[in-house]
Design a protein around this motif. Structure first.
Motif, PDB file in Angstrom:
ATOM      1  N   ALA A  44       0.832  -1.206   0.000  1.00  0.00           N
ATOM      2  CA  ALA A  44       0.000   0.000   0.000  1.00  0.00           C
ATOM      3  C   ALA A  44       0.863   1.251   0.000  1.00  0.00           C
ATOM      4  N   TYR A  45       1.997   1.216   0.696  1.00  0.00           N
ATOM      5  CA  TYR A  45       2.886   2.368   0.721  1.00  0.00           C
ATOM      6  C   TYR A  45       3.507   2.628  -0.646  1.00  0.00           C
ATOM      7  N   ALA A  46       3.655   1.587  -1.452  1.00  0.00           N
ATOM      8  CA  ALA A  46       4.224   1.774  -2.788  1.00  0.00           C
ATOM      9  C   ALA A  46       3.354   2.672  -3.652  1.00  0.00           C
ATOM     10  N   GLU A  47       2.051   2.734  -3.341  1.00  0.00           N
ATOM     11  CA  GLU A  47       1.158   3.605  -4.104  1.00  0.00           C
ATOM     12  C   GLU A  47       1.556   5.074  -3.959  1.00  0.00           C
ATOM     13  N   ILE A  48       2.175   5.426  -2.830  1.00  0.00           N
ATOM     14  CA  ILE A  48       2.635   6.800  -2.652  1.00  0.00           C
ATOM     15  C   ILE A  48       3.700   7.126  -3.694  1.00  0.00           C
ATOM     16  N   GLY A  49       4.659   6.210  -3.856  1.00  0.00           N
ATOM     17  CA  GLY A  49       5.699   6.429  -4.854  1.00  0.00           C
ATOM     18  C   GLY A  49       5.165   6.468  -6.261  1.00  0.00           C
ATOM     19  N   LEU A  50       4.192   5.600  -6.559  1.00  0.00           N
ATOM     20  CA  LEU A  50       3.605   5.592  -7.902  1.00  0.00           C
ATOM     21  C   LEU A  50       2.882   6.896  -8.187  1.00  0.00           C
ATOM     22  N   SER A  51       2.157   7.400  -7.201  1.00  0.00           N
ATOM     23  CA  SER A  51       1.448   8.659  -7.393  1.00  0.00           C
ATOM     24  C   SER A  51       2.416   9.827  -7.517  1.00  0.00           C
ATOM     25  N   ALA A  52       3.519   9.803  -6.764  1.00  0.00           N
ATOM     26  CA  ALA A  52       4.529  10.853  -6.891  1.00  0.00           C
ATOM     27  C   ALA A  52       5.149  10.843  -8.268  1.00  0.00           C
ATOM     28  N   ALA A  53       5.336   9.651  -8.818  1.00  0.00           N
ATOM     29  CA  ALA A  53       5.882   9.549 -10.173  1.00  0.00           C
ATOM     30  C   ALA A  53       4.925  10.144 -11.204  1.00  0.00           C
ATOM     31  N   ASP A  54       3.618   9.998 -10.958  1.00  0.00           N
ATOM     32  CA  ASP A  54       2.641  10.603 -11.869  1.00  0.00           C
ATOM     33  C   ASP A  54       2.743  12.128 -11.852  1.00  0.00           C
ATOM     34  N   VAL A  55       2.947  12.711 -10.666  1.00  0.00           N
ATOM     35  CA  VAL A  55       3.115  14.163 -10.584  1.00  0.00           C
ATOM     36  C   VAL A  55       4.369  14.587 -11.328  1.00  0.00           C
ATOM     37  N   TRP A  56       5.431  13.853 -11.157  1.00  0.00           N
ATOM     38  CA  TRP A  56       6.680  14.136 -11.848  1.00  0.00           C
ATOM     39  C   TRP A  56       6.480  14.080 -13.356  1.00  0.00           C
ATOM     40  N   GLN A  57       5.760  13.031 -13.804  1.00  0.00           N
ATOM     41  CA  GLN A  57       5.534  12.854 -15.240  1.00  0.00           C
ATOM     42  C   GLN A  57       4.718  14.002 -15.822  1.00  0.00           C
ATOM     43  N   GLU A  58       3.677  14.425 -15.096  1.00  0.00           N
ATOM     44  CA  GLU A  58       2.846  15.508 -15.603  1.00  0.00           C
ATOM     45  C   GLU A  58       3.604  16.827 -15.636  1.00  0.00           C
ATOM     46  N   GLY A  59       4.615  16.978 -14.790  1.00  0.00           N
ATOM     47  CA  GLY A  59       5.385  18.219 -14.781  1.00  0.00           C
ATOM     48  C   GLY A  59       6.362  18.338 -15.930  1.00  0.00           C
ATOM     49  N   MET A  60       6.588  17.254 -16.634  1.00  0.00           N
ATOM     50  CA  MET A  60       7.521  17.287 -17.756  1.00  0.00           C
ATOM     51  C   MET A  60       6.845  17.825 -19.012  1.00  0.00           C
ATOM     52  N   LEU A  61       7.637  18.477 -19.857  1.00  0.00           N
ATOM     53  CA  LEU A  61       7.145  18.903 -21.159  1.00  0.00           C
ATOM     54  C   LEU A  61       7.009  17.709 -22.081  1.00  0.00           C
ATOM     55  N   VAL A  62       6.034  17.772 -22.972  1.00  0.00           N
ATOM     56  CA  VAL A  62       5.843  16.694 -23.934  1.00  0.00           C
ATOM     57  C   VAL A  62       7.002  16.693 -24.910  1.00  0.00           C
ATOM     58  N   ASN A  63       7.557  15.523 -25.162  1.00  0.00           N
ATOM     59  CA  ASN A  63       8.690  15.423 -26.080  1.00  0.00           C
ATOM     60  C   ASN A  63       8.306  15.918 -27.478  1.00  0.00           C
ATOM     61  N   PRO A  64       9.100  16.816 -28.060  1.00  0.00           N
ATOM     62  CA  PRO A  64       8.812  17.258 -29.430  1.00  0.00           C
ATOM     63  C   PRO A  64       9.205  16.184 -30.435  1.00  0.00           C
ATOM     64  N   THR A  65       8.636  16.297 -31.615  1.00  0.00           N
ATOM     65  CA  THR A  65       8.931  15.363 -32.701  1.00  0.00           C
ATOM     66  C   THR A  65       9.760  16.090 -33.752  1.00  0.00           C
ATOM     67  N   ILE A  66      10.881  15.501 -34.128  1.00  0.00           N
ATOM     68  CA  ILE A  66      11.752  16.094 -35.129  1.00  0.00           C
ATOM     69  C   ILE A  66      11.757  15.220 -36.372  1.00  0.00           C
ATOM     70  N   SER A  67      11.699  15.870 -37.528  1.00  0.00           N
ATOM     71  CA  SER A  67      11.743  15.127 -38.792  1.00  0.00           C
ATOM     72  C   SER A  67      12.690  15.833 -39.750  1.00  0.00           C
ATOM     73  N   VAL A  68      13.530  15.064 -40.400  1.00  0.00           N
ATOM     74  CA  VAL A  68      14.469  15.567 -41.395  1.00  0.00           C
ATOM     75  C   VAL A  68      14.360  14.683 -42.622  1.00  0.00           C
ATOM     76  N   GLY A  69      14.223  15.292 -43.807  1.00  0.00           N
ATOM     77  CA  GLY A  69      14.102  14.500 -45.022  1.00  0.00           C
ATOM     78  C   GLY A  69      14.757  15.194 -46.212  1.00  0.00           C
ATOM     79  N   MET A  70      14.956  14.443 -47.258  1.00  0.00           N
ATOM     80  CA  MET A  70      15.563  14.968 -48.475  1.00  0.00           C
ATOM     81  C   MET A  70      14.740  14.486 -49.658  1.00  0.00           C
TER      82      MET A  70
END
Length: 485
Positions: free
Chosen positions: A96-122
């Motif tokens: 049950a205590y592990a749920e605290i860590g999982l929920s903290a990880a969700d907060v951390w994840q939401e605080g991150m910027l969404v990874n941009p997508t880069i494309s290069v072509g010729m």
């Protein structure tokens, strides 16, 4: 051309990598799982008076295991020790205590910027070649980042309270299991004494019958009384072993650690019952599950705002980049042109205008609000019922202790005197003895019910759930011993 292509790709990727490194910093102090567990430990410690621990390393686990062994091995444990061992050693509580860590990880994840997508072509063939590069960023995710973090943080606080609730539930269940186990030993201790007396009476009846001084009917009554007491004692032993195993499971013990004992008698009744004049207000102030319901309403309110923000535009991306065109002239030279590009992609809400999602969010919010209101009403009722049960069981147990048992003891003593004086017969003496045994067993059961009601009163005020076994069940019993079981 190949080198130029790689240079352009690298130039576009470097700032994105730097931005990504900046966005992936550690979790903030609010959602830190260690700090979150400290809050849980402080909240539960104030109620139970015991400490709990979240095992994070092998060294930590070994230290706690050594402490548990020192508390239980070859010792007679009380209710406080049993609760302390359960809070330190129960593996389900660690999950049950592990749920605290999982929920903290969700907060951390939401605080991150969404990874941009880069494309290069010729594209193109000689003599004209075009190199295109683009970076796609989710604008909507950036715009709603603060709201998403706020929702995740609310869920984190809910995880803390759920962990606290599980801790309180385990403490209450362990205390109930200890009461049931000790009550079982106390009951069977008395049955064993009654069995010894019945055995002696049976042997005496046998000898008197051989001399002709006792009828066969009287002998049979003595024998069947002893047989019935022996059967009840055997059933009590089995019930007591089962009760102790329940306590062992809650404490998370196995192997040599199960070599512990519990006392033979429950504590005596207190001199007076607790007075609770504002039991409803106290429960509404302290109940953990009500706080969880309040946070659920808060999280849905924040999610409702998020739904409203994304009602019309559900997928918005900004694409930026450069277009490099290289052309070889007829004179043998080359001409290179670089042009920046900017594109905006989004979904046009022609068919789905977001009204369905808005309505769903509104209904979810109202559902949570009504559930919280229902919980508040139920908590008031549970608090009143718990105190009524506490006070009534106290009065009943005291009545058996002060009135019923002394009178039955006196009746039996008088019956013995009249029997020895040849005034009453054996059947009347047996009837009085059986009535005394029944009264004492009812008295022991009433005392057990009082202590269970005392635990239930605490859970009604602070939370932690109700017992799976009712207070009115017959008491368990087991084999008696001098030092406990």
């Amino acid at each position: 051309m190949k080198r130029r292509f790689l240079n352009i790709a690298a130039a576009m990727a470097i700032p994105l990598i730097a931005a990504g490194c900046t966005a992936t910093a550690g979790p903030d102090g609010v959602s830190d799982p260690v700090a979150g567990f400290t809050t849980v430990a402080a909240r539960t410690g104030a109620v139970t008076g015991k400490r709990t621990a979240w095992v994070q390393s092998r060294e930590n686990a070994q230290a706690l295991s050594a402490q548990v062994k020192s508390l239980v091995q070859n010792k007679t444990i009380g209710p406080d020790v049993a609760v302390q061992v359960a809070l330190l050693n129960n593996k389900g509580l660690q999950a049950a205590y592990a749920e605290i860590g999982l929920s903290a990880a969700d907060v951390w994840q939401e605080g991150m910027l969404v990874n941009p997508t880069i494309s290069v072509g010729m594209i193109g063939i000689d003599p004209v070649r075009t190199i295109e590069g683009a970076v796609a960023s989710n604008i909507l995710a950036l715009m709603t980042r603060q709201r998403r973090v706020a929702v995740a943080d609310t869920r984190f606080r809910q995880a803390q309270l759920r962990a606290a609730e599980e801790t309180l539930r385990l403490a209450a269940d362990t205390r109930r299991a200890w009461i049931n186990a000790v009550s079982a030993w106390e009951s069977v201790s008395y049955l064993s004494k009654a069995q010894a007396a019945a055995d002696a009476a049976s042997e005496l009846a046998q000898k008197l019958g051989e001399t002709g001084a006792f009828t066969k009917t009287g002998q049979a009554r003595e024998h069947v009384f002893y047989a019935e007491i022996a059967g009840q004692t055997a059933e009590a032993r089995l019930a007591a072993r089962t009760a102790k195993e329940e306590l062992t499971r809650l404490m998370g013990l196995w192997g040599p650690d199960v070599d512990y004992s519990v006392p033979n008698t429950l504590p005596a009744l207190p001199k007076g019952a607790k007075a609770k004049r504002a039991i409803e207000a106290e429960a509404l102030k302290n109940r953990v599950d009500l706080e969880i319901a309040k946070l659920e309403l808060e999280a849905l309110a924040k999610s409702y705002g998020l739904t409203e923000a994304t009602r019309y535009v559900t997928d918005l991306e900004l694409l930026s980049g450069v277009e490099v065109e290289r052309e070889e002239s007829e004179e043998g030279g080359t001409e290179t042109s670089v042009a920046p590009t900017l594109e905006l992609e989004f979904v046009i809400p022609i068919f789905d205008t977001g009204k369905a999602r808005m309505r769903k969010a509104e209904l979810a919010y109202m559902q949570a609000a009504n559930r919280m209101a229902e919980k508040a009403v139920n908590i008031r009722s549970e608090a009143r019922s718990a105190y009524d049960a506490y006070r009534s069981t106290y009065d009943i147990a005291r009545h058996y202790r002060n009135s019923v048992v002394p009178l039955r003891t006196k009746i039996e003593a008088e019956s013995v005197l009249t029997y020895n004086g040849m005034i009453t017969n054996t059947f009347e003496l047996l009837a009085d003895t059986r009535a005394k045994i029944s009264s004492i067993m009812l008295s022991l059961n009433a005392k057990r019910n009082f202590w269970l009601a005392d635990v239930n009163l605490g859970t009604a005020i602070h939370g932690g759930g109700a017992s799976s076994s009712g207070a009115g069940e017959a008491p368990a019993a087991a084999e008696a011993g001098a030092e406990g079981h």
